[in-house]
Design an enzyme around this catalytic site. Structure first.
Site, PDB file in Angstrom:
ATOM      1  CB  SER A  23      31.764 -38.012 -30.871  1.00  0.00           C
ATOM      2  OG  SER A  23      32.622 -38.073 -29.755  1.00  0.00           O
ATOM      3  CE  LYS A  24      29.345 -36.447 -23.109  1.00  0.00           C
ATOM      4  NZ  LYS A  24      28.481 -36.729 -21.945  1.00  0.00           N
TER       5      LYS A  24
END
Length: 482
Positions: free
Chosen positions: A253-254
Protein backbone atom coordinates in the site's frame (compact mmCIF):
# COMPACT_ATOMS: atom_id res chain seq x y z
CA UNK A 1 -13.37 0.83 -34.21
CA UNK A 2 -12.04 -2.73 -33.77
CA UNK A 3 -8.60 -1.51 -32.71
CA UNK A 4 -7.55 -2.48 -29.18
CA UNK A 5 -7.34 0.58 -26.94
CA UNK A 6 -6.24 0.34 -23.30
CA UNK A 7 -5.83 3.05 -20.72
CA UNK A 8 -3.81 3.62 -17.58
CA UNK A 9 -5.72 6.09 -15.42
CA UNK A 10 -3.74 6.84 -12.24
CA UNK A 11 -4.60 9.41 -9.60
CA UNK A 12 -1.77 11.86 -8.83
CA UNK A 13 -1.73 11.09 -5.11
CA UNK A 14 1.97 10.40 -4.55
CA UNK A 15 4.69 8.16 -5.90
CA UNK A 16 4.12 5.30 -8.33
CA UNK A 17 3.84 2.22 -6.16
CA UNK A 18 4.48 -1.28 -7.43
CA UNK A 19 0.81 -2.26 -7.82
CA UNK A 20 0.12 0.82 -9.97
CA UNK A 21 3.18 0.19 -12.10
CA UNK A 22 2.13 -3.43 -12.68
CA UNK A 23 -1.32 -2.27 -13.82
CA UNK A 24 0.36 0.15 -16.22
CA UNK A 25 2.67 -2.60 -17.48
CA UNK A 26 -0.13 -5.13 -18.11
CA UNK A 27 -2.24 -2.42 -19.75
CA UNK A 28 0.63 -1.37 -22.02
CA UNK A 29 1.54 -4.96 -22.95
CA UNK A 30 -2.06 -5.88 -23.87
CA UNK A 31 -2.26 -2.87 -26.18
CA UNK A 32 1.08 -3.48 -27.86
CA UNK A 33 0.63 -7.24 -28.21
CA UNK A 34 -2.56 -6.55 -30.17
CA UNK A 35 -1.18 -3.68 -32.24
CA UNK A 36 -3.32 -1.24 -30.28
CA UNK A 37 -3.07 2.12 -28.53
CA UNK A 38 -2.03 2.75 -24.95
CA UNK A 39 -3.72 5.85 -23.49
CA UNK A 40 -2.68 7.77 -20.38
CA UNK A 41 -5.49 9.53 -18.54
CA UNK A 42 -4.86 11.44 -15.31
CA UNK A 43 -7.76 11.13 -12.85
CA UNK A 44 -7.11 14.14 -10.64
CA UNK A 45 -10.57 14.87 -9.22
CA UNK A 46 -9.80 13.65 -5.67
CA UNK A 47 -8.47 17.01 -4.55
CA UNK A 48 -8.13 15.95 -0.90
CA UNK A 49 -5.49 13.36 -1.81
CA UNK A 50 -3.92 15.31 -4.68
CA UNK A 51 -0.13 15.68 -4.32
CA UNK A 52 1.68 18.52 -6.07
CA UNK A 53 4.18 17.18 -8.60
CA UNK A 54 2.71 13.65 -8.62
CA UNK A 55 1.61 13.93 -12.26
CA UNK A 56 5.21 14.61 -13.27
CA UNK A 57 6.29 11.53 -11.27
CA UNK A 58 3.79 9.45 -13.28
CA UNK A 59 5.18 10.80 -16.58
CA UNK A 60 8.79 10.24 -15.51
CA UNK A 61 8.23 6.71 -14.22
CA UNK A 62 6.36 5.49 -17.29
CA UNK A 63 8.93 7.00 -19.65
CA UNK A 64 11.87 5.52 -17.72
CA UNK A 65 10.22 2.10 -17.87
CA UNK A 66 9.60 2.38 -21.61
CA UNK A 67 5.79 2.46 -21.23
CA UNK A 68 5.30 5.21 -23.79
CA UNK A 69 1.71 6.29 -24.35
CA UNK A 70 0.13 6.96 -27.74
CA UNK A 71 -2.31 9.57 -26.40
CA UNK A 72 -2.18 11.56 -23.19
CA UNK A 73 -2.21 14.95 -21.49
CA UNK A 74 1.21 16.02 -22.71
CA UNK A 75 0.94 14.82 -26.32
CA UNK A 76 -2.79 15.15 -26.93
CA UNK A 77 -4.90 12.94 -29.16
CA UNK A 78 -8.33 12.74 -30.80
CA UNK A 79 -10.39 12.16 -27.62
CA UNK A 80 -8.88 14.70 -25.20
CA UNK A 81 -8.63 16.33 -22.84
CA UNK A 82 -6.82 13.53 -21.02
CA UNK A 83 -6.91 15.13 -17.56
CA UNK A 84 -10.20 14.32 -15.85
CA UNK A 85 -10.59 17.70 -14.11
CA UNK A 86 -10.62 19.30 -17.58
CA UNK A 87 -13.53 17.06 -18.62
CA UNK A 88 -15.90 17.98 -15.81
CA UNK A 89 -18.44 19.86 -17.90
CA UNK A 90 -19.46 16.85 -19.95
CA UNK A 91 -20.64 14.38 -17.31
CA UNK A 92 -23.82 15.96 -16.02
CA UNK A 93 -25.50 15.86 -19.42
CA UNK A 94 -24.91 12.10 -19.58
CA UNK A 95 -26.47 11.63 -16.14
CA UNK A 96 -29.46 13.77 -17.19
CA UNK A 97 -29.77 11.59 -20.31
CA UNK A 98 -30.14 8.58 -18.01
CA UNK A 99 -32.80 10.42 -16.00
CA UNK A 100 -34.73 11.02 -19.23
CA UNK A 101 -34.44 7.32 -20.07
CA UNK A 102 -35.70 6.30 -16.62
CA UNK A 103 -32.31 4.77 -15.75
CA UNK A 104 -31.42 7.37 -13.09
CA UNK A 105 -33.22 9.78 -10.78
CA UNK A 106 -32.82 12.93 -8.70
CA UNK A 107 -32.29 12.30 -4.98
CA UNK A 108 -32.92 15.17 -2.56
CA UNK A 109 -32.09 13.36 0.71
CA UNK A 110 -29.90 15.52 2.91
CA UNK A 111 -26.79 14.42 4.81
CA UNK A 112 -28.60 14.11 8.16
CA UNK A 113 -31.21 11.73 6.77
CA UNK A 114 -28.59 9.55 5.08
CA UNK A 115 -26.45 9.35 8.21
CA UNK A 116 -29.45 8.42 10.33
CA UNK A 117 -30.43 5.74 7.80
CA UNK A 118 -26.91 4.31 7.85
CA UNK A 119 -26.82 4.23 11.67
CA UNK A 120 -30.15 2.36 11.83
CA UNK A 121 -29.02 -0.17 9.22
CA UNK A 122 -25.69 -0.78 10.94
CA UNK A 123 -27.41 -1.19 14.32
CA UNK A 124 -29.71 -3.79 12.74
CA UNK A 125 -26.78 -5.66 11.21
CA UNK A 126 -27.88 -4.71 7.71
CA UNK A 127 -25.40 -3.74 5.00
CA UNK A 128 -25.72 0.07 4.63
CA UNK A 129 -27.49 0.90 1.38
CA UNK A 130 -29.62 3.80 0.16
CA UNK A 131 -33.32 3.02 0.79
CA UNK A 132 -34.45 4.54 -2.55
CA UNK A 133 -36.55 7.17 -0.75
CA UNK A 134 -36.55 9.50 -3.77
CA UNK A 135 -36.66 6.84 -6.47
CA UNK A 136 -40.39 7.12 -7.17
CA UNK A 137 -40.95 10.86 -6.78
CA UNK A 138 -43.37 12.17 -9.40
CA UNK A 139 -42.11 14.44 -12.16
CA UNK A 140 -44.07 17.28 -10.55
CA UNK A 141 -42.39 16.73 -7.17
CA UNK A 142 -38.97 16.63 -8.77
CA UNK A 143 -39.58 19.77 -10.85
CA UNK A 144 -40.85 21.61 -7.76
CA UNK A 145 -37.74 20.75 -5.72
CA UNK A 146 -35.44 21.65 -8.59
CA UNK A 147 -37.21 25.02 -8.97
CA UNK A 148 -36.84 25.65 -5.24
CA UNK A 149 -33.11 24.97 -5.48
CA UNK A 150 -33.15 21.97 -3.14
CA UNK A 151 -29.67 20.34 -3.28
CA UNK A 152 -29.67 16.99 -5.06
CA UNK A 153 -27.58 14.16 -6.39
CA UNK A 154 -28.35 11.97 -9.39
CA UNK A 155 -28.49 8.25 -8.60
CA UNK A 156 -28.38 5.21 -10.85
CA UNK A 157 -31.72 3.35 -10.96
CA UNK A 158 -30.61 -0.26 -10.47
CA UNK A 159 -33.24 -2.93 -11.30
CA UNK A 160 -34.94 -4.23 -8.17
CA UNK A 161 -35.40 -7.79 -9.44
CA UNK A 162 -33.43 -10.21 -11.52
CA UNK A 163 -29.68 -10.56 -11.93
CA UNK A 164 -26.83 -8.89 -13.73
CA UNK A 165 -24.06 -10.93 -15.31
CA UNK A 166 -20.69 -9.59 -16.37
CA UNK A 167 -17.69 -11.33 -17.89
CA UNK A 168 -14.10 -11.09 -16.69
CA UNK A 169 -11.21 -12.62 -18.63
CA UNK A 170 -9.82 -14.25 -15.47
CA UNK A 171 -12.95 -15.06 -13.47
CA UNK A 172 -15.33 -15.88 -16.32
CA UNK A 173 -19.03 -15.00 -16.01
CA UNK A 174 -20.08 -13.59 -12.64
CA UNK A 175 -23.76 -13.16 -11.80
CA UNK A 176 -25.10 -11.03 -8.95
CA UNK A 177 -28.60 -10.44 -7.62
CA UNK A 178 -29.72 -6.90 -8.48
CA UNK A 179 -31.29 -6.63 -5.03
CA UNK A 180 -27.75 -6.56 -3.56
CA UNK A 181 -26.72 -3.52 -5.63
CA UNK A 182 -26.98 0.03 -4.31
CA UNK A 183 -28.42 2.93 -6.31
CA UNK A 184 -25.00 4.54 -6.55
CA UNK A 185 -24.54 8.28 -6.91
CA UNK A 186 -23.55 9.40 -10.40
CA UNK A 187 -23.50 13.17 -9.95
CA UNK A 188 -22.73 14.73 -6.55
CA UNK A 189 -24.39 17.81 -5.03
CA UNK A 190 -21.59 19.99 -6.44
CA UNK A 191 -22.48 18.84 -9.94
CA UNK A 192 -19.31 16.80 -10.32
CA UNK A 193 -19.31 13.10 -11.22
CA UNK A 194 -18.38 10.28 -8.90
CA UNK A 195 -15.29 8.25 -9.75
CA UNK A 196 -17.32 5.27 -10.99
CA UNK A 197 -19.54 7.30 -13.28
CA UNK A 198 -16.74 9.40 -14.76
CA UNK A 199 -14.79 6.19 -15.39
CA UNK A 200 -17.55 4.61 -17.46
CA UNK A 201 -18.23 7.75 -19.50
CA UNK A 202 -14.56 8.48 -20.11
CA UNK A 203 -13.79 4.89 -21.10
CA UNK A 204 -16.64 4.94 -23.63
CA UNK A 205 -15.76 8.35 -25.09
CA UNK A 206 -12.11 7.33 -25.40
CA UNK A 207 -13.01 4.06 -27.13
CA UNK A 208 -11.38 1.88 -24.47
CA UNK A 209 -11.74 -1.80 -25.37
CA UNK A 210 -9.83 -3.45 -22.48
CA UNK A 211 -9.85 -2.34 -18.83
CA UNK A 212 -7.17 -3.66 -16.45
CA UNK A 213 -7.79 -2.84 -12.79
CA UNK A 214 -7.53 -4.29 -9.28
CA UNK A 215 -10.06 -6.92 -8.28
CA UNK A 216 -11.43 -4.63 -5.58
CA UNK A 217 -13.49 -3.24 -8.47
CA UNK A 218 -15.18 -6.59 -9.17
CA UNK A 219 -18.07 -5.56 -6.91
CA UNK A 220 -18.58 -2.38 -8.99
CA UNK A 221 -18.53 -4.18 -12.36
CA UNK A 222 -22.28 -5.08 -12.35
CA UNK A 223 -23.19 -1.41 -11.88
CA UNK A 224 -20.75 -0.45 -14.63
CA UNK A 225 -22.42 -2.98 -16.94
CA UNK A 226 -25.87 -1.65 -16.13
CA UNK A 227 -24.67 1.85 -17.07
CA UNK A 228 -23.23 0.62 -20.37
CA UNK A 229 -26.52 -1.17 -21.06
CA UNK A 230 -28.58 1.91 -20.13
CA UNK A 231 -26.60 4.04 -22.58
CA UNK A 232 -26.58 1.34 -25.26
CA UNK A 233 -22.77 1.30 -25.25
CA UNK A 234 -20.46 -1.66 -25.82
CA UNK A 235 -18.98 -3.13 -22.62
CA UNK A 236 -15.15 -3.30 -22.62
CA UNK A 237 -13.18 -6.46 -21.85
CA UNK A 238 -12.50 -6.63 -18.10
CA UNK A 239 -9.28 -7.97 -16.56
CA UNK A 240 -9.45 -7.71 -12.76
CA UNK A 241 -6.03 -8.51 -11.27
CA UNK A 242 -5.26 -9.65 -7.75
CA UNK A 243 -3.40 -7.53 -5.21
CA UNK A 244 0.33 -7.57 -4.65
CA UNK A 245 0.95 -8.50 -1.02
CA UNK A 246 3.90 -7.68 1.21
CA UNK A 247 3.10 -10.86 3.15
CA UNK A 248 0.22 -13.33 3.36
CA UNK A 249 -1.98 -10.92 5.32
CA UNK A 250 -1.11 -7.42 4.14
CA UNK A 251 -1.27 -5.97 0.65
CA UNK A 252 1.31 -3.48 -0.58
CA UNK A 253 0.00 0.00 0.00
CA UNK A 254 1.24 3.43 -0.98
CA UNK A 255 -0.54 4.84 2.06
CA UNK A 256 1.44 2.51 4.33
CA UNK A 257 4.71 3.67 2.81
CA UNK A 258 5.46 0.45 0.95
CA UNK A 259 7.99 0.39 -1.85
CA UNK A 260 7.44 2.75 -4.74
CA UNK A 261 9.28 2.66 -8.05
CA UNK A 262 11.35 5.66 -6.95
CA UNK A 263 12.32 3.91 -3.70
CA UNK A 264 13.63 0.95 -5.69
CA UNK A 265 15.64 3.23 -7.97
CA UNK A 266 17.20 4.91 -4.93
CA UNK A 267 18.12 1.49 -3.53
CA UNK A 268 20.16 0.76 -6.66
CA UNK A 269 17.82 -1.43 -8.70
CA UNK A 270 17.86 -1.37 -12.50
CA UNK A 271 14.59 -0.34 -14.12
CA UNK A 272 14.81 -3.32 -16.51
CA UNK A 273 14.98 -5.71 -13.55
CA UNK A 274 12.07 -3.99 -11.81
CA UNK A 275 9.86 -4.20 -14.92
CA UNK A 276 10.81 -7.87 -15.40
CA UNK A 277 10.09 -8.68 -11.76
CA UNK A 278 6.72 -6.95 -11.45
CA UNK A 279 5.57 -8.69 -14.64
CA UNK A 280 6.10 -11.96 -12.76
CA UNK A 281 3.98 -10.77 -9.82
CA UNK A 282 0.73 -12.49 -10.66
CA UNK A 283 1.66 -13.64 -14.18
CA UNK A 284 3.43 -16.86 -15.18
CA UNK A 285 5.18 -17.37 -18.52
CA UNK A 286 4.60 -20.69 -20.26
CA UNK A 287 8.22 -21.90 -20.21
CA UNK A 288 10.95 -22.02 -17.57
CA UNK A 289 12.56 -18.71 -18.55
CA UNK A 290 11.86 -15.76 -16.27
CA UNK A 291 14.25 -13.19 -17.76
CA UNK A 292 12.50 -10.92 -20.26
CA UNK A 293 13.09 -7.56 -21.86
CA UNK A 294 9.98 -5.41 -22.35
CA UNK A 295 9.75 -6.47 -26.02
CA UNK A 296 10.09 -10.12 -25.01
CA UNK A 297 7.34 -9.66 -22.41
CA UNK A 298 5.06 -8.34 -25.15
CA UNK A 299 5.77 -11.43 -27.28
CA UNK A 300 5.40 -13.88 -24.37
CA UNK A 301 2.47 -12.33 -22.51
CA UNK A 302 -0.92 -14.01 -22.47
CA UNK A 303 -3.86 -12.94 -20.32
CA UNK A 304 -4.49 -16.60 -19.45
CA UNK A 305 -1.19 -16.59 -17.54
CA UNK A 306 -2.45 -14.03 -15.01
CA UNK A 307 -3.12 -15.64 -11.64
CA UNK A 308 -6.28 -15.31 -9.58
CA UNK A 309 -4.19 -15.61 -6.40
CA UNK A 310 -2.38 -12.68 -4.73
CA UNK A 311 1.33 -12.35 -5.46
CA UNK A 312 3.77 -11.70 -2.61
CA UNK A 313 6.44 -9.09 -3.23
CA UNK A 314 9.75 -10.83 -2.47
CA UNK A 315 12.68 -8.40 -2.09
CA UNK A 316 15.14 -11.32 -2.06
CA UNK A 317 13.98 -12.54 -5.48
CA UNK A 318 13.98 -9.01 -6.88
CA UNK A 319 17.53 -8.49 -5.62
CA UNK A 320 18.70 -11.76 -7.18
CA UNK A 321 17.03 -10.84 -10.48
CA UNK A 322 18.70 -7.43 -10.33
CA UNK A 323 22.03 -9.22 -9.92
CA UNK A 324 21.34 -11.20 -13.10
CA UNK A 325 20.72 -7.95 -15.00
CA UNK A 326 23.89 -6.38 -13.59
CA UNK A 327 25.97 -9.35 -14.72
CA UNK A 328 24.46 -9.02 -18.22
CA UNK A 329 25.70 -5.41 -18.51
CA UNK A 330 28.85 -4.92 -20.55
CA UNK A 331 31.87 -3.85 -18.49
CA UNK A 332 31.95 -0.24 -19.69
CA UNK A 333 28.23 0.20 -19.04
CA UNK A 334 28.58 -1.27 -15.54
CA UNK A 335 31.61 0.90 -14.74
CA UNK A 336 29.70 4.03 -15.76
CA UNK A 337 26.69 3.07 -13.62
CA UNK A 338 28.85 2.01 -10.67
CA UNK A 339 31.16 5.05 -10.62
CA UNK A 340 28.84 7.36 -8.60
CA UNK A 341 28.54 4.63 -5.94
CA UNK A 342 32.30 3.93 -5.93
CA UNK A 343 32.97 7.66 -5.58
CA UNK A 344 30.85 7.85 -2.45
CA UNK A 345 33.77 6.36 -0.51
CA UNK A 346 36.71 6.42 -2.97
CA UNK A 347 37.78 10.06 -3.30
CA UNK A 348 41.28 9.49 -4.69
CA UNK A 349 41.37 11.20 -8.10
CA UNK A 350 43.82 8.63 -9.53
CA UNK A 351 41.77 5.58 -8.53
CA UNK A 352 41.37 3.09 -11.39
CA UNK A 353 37.57 3.11 -11.48
CA UNK A 354 37.32 0.68 -14.41
CA UNK A 355 39.49 -1.88 -12.64
CA UNK A 356 37.60 -1.49 -9.36
CA UNK A 357 34.33 -1.89 -11.26
CA UNK A 358 35.55 -5.07 -12.95
CA UNK A 359 36.12 -6.60 -9.50
CA UNK A 360 32.74 -5.40 -8.20
CA UNK A 361 30.59 -6.60 -11.08
CA UNK A 362 30.48 -10.35 -10.20
CA UNK A 363 29.74 -9.52 -6.53
CA UNK A 364 27.08 -6.84 -6.99
CA UNK A 365 23.33 -7.40 -6.82
CA UNK A 366 22.50 -3.82 -5.81
CA UNK A 367 24.47 -0.69 -6.67
CA UNK A 368 23.88 0.62 -3.15
CA UNK A 369 26.01 -2.28 -1.83
CA UNK A 370 29.07 -0.86 -3.59
CA UNK A 371 30.21 1.94 -1.22
CA UNK A 372 30.56 -0.47 1.71
CA UNK A 373 32.58 -2.88 -0.43
CA UNK A 374 35.20 -0.27 -1.34
CA UNK A 375 35.29 1.92 1.76
CA UNK A 376 38.75 0.54 2.71
CA UNK A 377 40.49 2.04 -0.34
CA UNK A 378 40.95 5.60 0.88
CA UNK A 379 41.76 4.63 4.45
CA UNK A 380 42.40 1.37 6.28
CA UNK A 381 39.54 0.73 8.74
CA UNK A 382 40.18 -0.40 12.30
CA UNK A 383 40.04 -4.19 12.42
CA UNK A 384 40.48 -7.02 14.89
CA UNK A 385 43.33 -9.51 14.63
CA UNK A 386 40.78 -12.32 14.71
CA UNK A 387 40.21 -11.64 10.99
CA UNK A 388 43.55 -13.32 10.31
CA UNK A 389 42.16 -16.60 11.66
CA UNK A 390 40.45 -18.52 8.86
CA UNK A 391 39.68 -22.22 9.33
CA UNK A 392 39.36 -23.02 5.66
CA UNK A 393 42.63 -21.25 4.81
CA UNK A 394 44.26 -22.77 7.93
CA UNK A 395 45.54 -19.36 8.99
CA UNK A 396 45.99 -17.99 12.49
CA UNK A 397 47.67 -14.95 14.01
CA UNK A 398 51.04 -16.70 14.30
CA UNK A 399 51.39 -17.98 10.73
CA UNK A 400 49.79 -14.77 9.38
CA UNK A 401 52.52 -12.72 11.06
CA UNK A 402 55.13 -15.01 9.55
CA UNK A 403 53.55 -14.70 6.09
CA UNK A 404 53.35 -10.89 6.20
CA UNK A 405 57.04 -10.74 7.16
CA UNK A 406 57.83 -12.86 4.10
CA UNK A 407 55.51 -10.87 1.83
CA UNK A 408 56.89 -7.42 2.71
CA UNK A 409 60.42 -7.74 1.22
CA UNK A 410 59.08 -9.62 -1.82
CA UNK A 411 56.66 -6.82 -2.71
CA UNK A 412 59.26 -4.16 -1.96
CA UNK A 413 61.28 -5.66 -4.83
CA UNK A 414 58.43 -5.34 -7.38
CA UNK A 415 59.37 -2.30 -9.46
CA UNK A 416 56.60 -2.27 -12.09
CA UNK A 417 53.43 -2.39 -9.97
CA UNK A 418 51.02 -4.42 -12.12
CA UNK A 419 48.68 -7.25 -11.16
CA UNK A 420 50.78 -9.63 -13.28
CA UNK A 421 54.04 -8.72 -11.51
CA UNK A 422 52.46 -8.79 -8.04
CA UNK A 423 50.94 -12.21 -8.86
CA UNK A 424 54.25 -13.57 -10.14
CA UNK A 425 56.18 -12.38 -7.07
CA UNK A 426 53.67 -13.78 -4.56
CA UNK A 427 53.28 -17.17 -6.26
CA UNK A 428 57.04 -17.51 -6.42
CA UNK A 429 57.03 -16.89 -2.65
CA UNK A 430 54.27 -19.51 -2.12
CA UNK A 431 56.29 -22.05 -4.10
CA UNK A 432 59.47 -21.25 -2.15
CA UNK A 433 57.68 -21.59 1.20
CA UNK A 434 55.94 -24.78 0.10
CA UNK A 435 52.58 -23.68 1.55
CA UNK A 436 49.01 -23.49 0.26
CA UNK A 437 47.95 -20.25 -1.46
CA UNK A 438 45.69 -19.15 1.38
CA UNK A 439 48.52 -19.13 3.94
CA UNK A 440 50.01 -16.18 2.05
CA UNK A 441 47.07 -14.58 0.28
CA UNK A 442 44.56 -14.47 3.16
CA UNK A 443 46.80 -12.50 5.57
CA UNK A 444 47.66 -10.15 2.68
CA UNK A 445 43.96 -9.49 1.96
CA UNK A 446 43.23 -8.75 5.64
CA UNK A 447 46.29 -6.53 6.07
CA UNK A 448 45.59 -4.31 3.06
CA UNK A 449 41.79 -4.09 3.48
CA UNK A 450 40.94 -4.71 7.15
CA UNK A 451 37.97 -6.75 5.86
CA UNK A 452 37.10 -10.40 5.37
CA UNK A 453 35.00 -9.79 2.24
CA UNK A 454 36.40 -7.66 -0.56
CA UNK A 455 36.02 -7.30 -4.31
CA UNK A 456 39.01 -9.26 -5.53
CA UNK A 457 41.81 -10.82 -3.50
CA UNK A 458 45.03 -9.47 -2.05
CA UNK A 459 46.78 -9.17 -5.43
CA UNK A 460 44.05 -7.00 -6.96
CA UNK A 461 43.73 -4.94 -3.78
CA UNK A 462 47.45 -4.21 -3.75
CA UNK A 463 47.24 -2.99 -7.33
CA UNK A 464 44.28 -0.70 -6.50
CA UNK A 465 46.03 0.76 -3.44
CA UNK A 466 49.39 1.27 -5.14
CA UNK A 467 52.78 0.09 -3.95
CA UNK A 468 53.45 2.66 -1.23
CA UNK A 469 50.04 2.31 0.45
CA UNK A 470 50.08 -1.50 0.19
CA UNK A 471 53.49 -1.77 1.86
CA UNK A 472 52.43 0.68 4.60
CA UNK A 473 49.37 -1.43 5.37
CA UNK A 474 51.39 -4.66 5.43
CA UNK A 475 53.78 -3.06 7.92
CA UNK A 476 50.76 -1.99 9.98
CA UNK A 477 49.53 -5.62 9.93
CA UNK A 478 52.95 -6.86 11.14
CA UNK A 479 52.86 -4.29 13.90
CA UNK A 480 49.33 -5.32 14.98
CA UNK A 481 50.19 -9.01 15.02
CA UNK A 482 53.44 -8.42 16.87
Amino acid sequence: MNKVRTRFAPSPTGYMHIGNLRTALFTYIIAKKNGGDFILRIEDTDRERYVEGATEVIYKTLKECGLNWDEGPDIGGPVGPYIQSERMGMFKKYAEELVEKGEAYYCFCDKDRLEELKAVQEASGVMPMYDRHCRNLSKEEVDKKLKEGVPYVIRQKVPLQGTTTFHDELYGDITVENSTLDDQILIKTDGLPTYNFANVVDDHLMGITHVVRGNEYLSSAPKYNLLYKAFGWEVPTYIHVEHIMKDKQHKLSKRDGDASYEDLMKKGYLKEAVINYIALLGWAPKGENEIFTLDELIDEFDISGISKSPAVFDPVKLKALNGVYIKKMDDAEFAKAAEPYIRQTVKKPDADISFIASLLKPRTELFTEIPEQVDFIDSLPEYDNSLYCHKKMKTNEENSLSSLKEILPVLEEVSDWTTENIHEALFALIERLGVKNGIVLWPLRVAVSGKSFTPGGGIELCYILGKEESLARIRKGIEKLS
